[in-house]
Write an enzyme that holds these catalytic residues in place. Structure first.
Site, PDB file in Angstrom:
ATOM      1  CG  HIS A  44      -4.006   4.206  -3.318  1.00 34.22           C
ATOM      2  ND1 HIS A  44      -5.243   4.237  -3.943  1.00 34.22           N
ATOM      3  CD2 HIS A  44      -4.024   3.118  -2.510  1.00 34.22           C
ATOM      4  CE1 HIS A  44      -5.964   3.205  -3.543  1.00 34.22           C
ATOM      5  NE2 HIS A  44      -5.258   2.517  -2.664  1.00 34.22           N
ATOM      6  CE1 TYR A 101      -4.109   1.731   0.738  1.00 37.24           C
ATOM      7  CE2 TYR A 101      -3.168   2.466   2.816  1.00 37.24           C
ATOM      8  CZ  TYR A 101      -4.168   2.504   1.876  1.00 37.24           C
ATOM      9  OH  TYR A 101      -5.259   3.338   2.083  1.00 37.24           O
ATOM     10  CE1 TYR A 110     -12.892  -0.289   6.282  1.00 43.93           C
ATOM     11  CE2 TYR A 110     -10.581  -0.455   6.877  1.00 43.93           C
ATOM     12  CZ  TYR A 110     -11.743   0.278   6.811  1.00 43.93           C
ATOM     13  OH  TYR A 110     -11.768   1.564   7.279  1.00 43.93           O
ATOM     14  CG  ASP A 116      -5.421  -5.975  -5.609  1.00 40.72           C
ATOM     15  OD1 ASP A 116      -5.960  -7.090  -5.611  1.00 40.72           O
ATOM     16  OD2 ASP A 116      -5.279  -5.272  -4.591  1.00 40.72           O
ATOM     17  CD  GLN A 176     -11.252  -2.200  -0.050  1.00 33.18           C
ATOM     18  OE1 GLN A 176     -11.591  -2.039  -1.226  1.00 33.18           O
ATOM     19  NE2 GLN A 176     -10.105  -1.759   0.410  1.00 33.18           N
ATOM     20  CE  LYS A 204      -8.279  -4.392  -1.909  1.00 31.00           C
ATOM     21  NZ  LYS A 204      -7.795  -3.424  -2.876  1.00 31.00           N
TER      22      LYS A 204
HETATM   23 CA    CA Z   1      -4.162  -3.437  -3.924  1.00 28.89          CA
END
Ligand code: CA
Length: 411
Positions: A129, A124, A240, A229, A236, A249
């Site tokens: 992002h 990550y 999560y 991905d 999610q 995922k």
């Molecule tokens: Ca990813």
């Protein structure tokens, strides 16, 4: 370098590249090949011509279903294989010139998963992002969690559903909690998304208890692929907490079929972003560890033209591959040949460089306009998502080809 083989100016697969992959023809089993121009060079035929004689490995290495055995020979051998091919493709008197059976057109072959992936980890590591997601889902004032600039955050993904470009994917079903509801429902995801990523493939194994330093990390990296991905944002969001990504995922990830070696990427090294606060000593590094790789995402609705929705670059990564691998093994976790470590979504600073629909449409608030007049918040049934990537410096171009897949309705 100048090759006698005809390679068009904008080809990803120039003499500087020589990426490895697994292909088959309608009449052959899976074999190892390299891409040059619009052709595949069959390495089992090159072997028969005696060009790898001095390297003393068996031909079965090139008649394998995966690259793992070839990669396991080690960089001392795989680098030589690559330079022998480059030399032959530049040598006007090469036996390859008259060997018609050595070359097959890429349009006439089927490409397969290049490696048998034992374990897959997803990081990550793009600050843009992670910041965007933090702003949307948590607190715009504290978008990055306190650990983010100290740890290359990641999670263990699922290798079983990694598939090669061209394999289409059914929209996943799962639990979602709808707006203003208190109970979840089970239904097809309404928020299927891509994540623009790159992955690197482990080329050398370690034993449990071993750690890899940032200085040595690249010795353990065979090469890189494009990686999508696939994610289901509504699943999610509900699942999560507290343990992280799971069914949102692991329904599918797509990879490009050609593995571009680190050697081919050497001319495209570039400095990474400054890291403040200072990282812990085991994450410090020297030299240029980022790579300047142009990345692009297109959406092509069913029977309709493509629209480029994002232009990003691998150079934006806050944490580089060497740091990711050093961190991954810092506790003694071992790695095996063929393991895949993915970057995490690669977003740039500008809005047109975001690496997911979640960011491009800002969680669905700002739909993206497509060239055919339609709009998209997320990926719809029969949309094809295509990721492409290439490096260019002076006259040297090295590309990754593409990874593409179409989303089909739920099964
Ligand atoms: Ca990813």
């Amino acid at each position: 370098m100048k090759t006698w083989f005809k390679v068009s100016e904008n080809s990803d697969f120039t003499i500087y590249n020589i990426p490895f992959g697994i292909f088959s023809t309608p009449t052959s089993k899976k074999k190892v090949g390299i891409a040059i121009g619009d052709a595949v060079l069959d390495l089992s035929v090159v072997y028969d011509l005696g060009l790898f004689k001095q390297l003393s490995f068996s031909k079965t290495i090139f008649e394998s279903d995966f690259l793992n055995d070839f990669i396991s020979l080690g960089k001392s051998i795989t680098k030589k294989v690559r330079t022998i091919i480059q030399d032959e493709l530049c040598n006007e008197n090469s036996v390859l010139k008259s060997s018609k059976e050595a070359f097959v057109l890429q349009k006439d072959v089927e490409m397969h998963l290049p490696v048998k992936v034992g374990d897959y980890t997803d990081f990550y590591s793009s600050i843009e992002h992670a910041t965007n997601v933090g702003v949307m889902f948590r607190d715009p004032e504290n978008a990055l969690l306190p650990n983010w600039k100290h740890i290359p955050v990641g999670y263990h993904g699922r290798a079983s559903s990694i598939m090669v470009s061209g394999k289409n994917i059914h929209r996943p079903k799962g639990q979602v909690l709808k707006l203003n509801e208190t109970l979840p429902v089970f239904e097809p995801s309404a928020r299927v998304d891509f994540e623009l990523e790159m992955g690197f493939i482990i080329g050398k194994q370690t034993e449990v208890g071993d750690s890899i330093s940032t200085e040595k990390a690249e010795d353990y990296i065979f090469g890189k692929v494009l990686f999508n991905d696939w994610s289901a944002r509504d699943i999610q969001k509900w699942e999560y907490v507290p343990l992280g990504p799971f069914l949102a995922k692991n329904f599918a990830s797509s990879i490009s079929p050609w593995v571009v070696t680190l050697e081919a990427l050497e001319p495209f090294r570039i400095a990474g972003p400054e890291q403040t606060p200072k990282v812990l000593p085991y994450l410090e590094y020297n030299g240029l560890k980022n790579f300047d790789i142009n990345l692009e995402v297109s959406i092509s609705p069913n029977n309709s033209e493509e629209t480029v929705v994002s232009n990003s670059n691998f150079k934006y990564m806050y944490w580089n591959m060497s740091q990711q691998l050093a961190h991954h093994t810092s506790n003694g976790c071992n790695v095996n040949v063929g393991d895949l470590l993915a970057s995490g979504t690669i977003s740039g600073k500008s809005k047109d460089s975001y690496g997911s629909m979640l960011e491009l449409s800002w969680a669905g608030k700002n739909p993206i306009k497509l060239n055919n007049g339609e709009e998209r918040k997320f990926i719809e049934d029969y949309d094809t998502v295509i990721i492409r990537g290439y490096c260019k410096k002076d006259d040297i171009r090295v590309g990754f080809g593409e990874v593409k897949a179409q989303i089909l309705p739920s099964k």
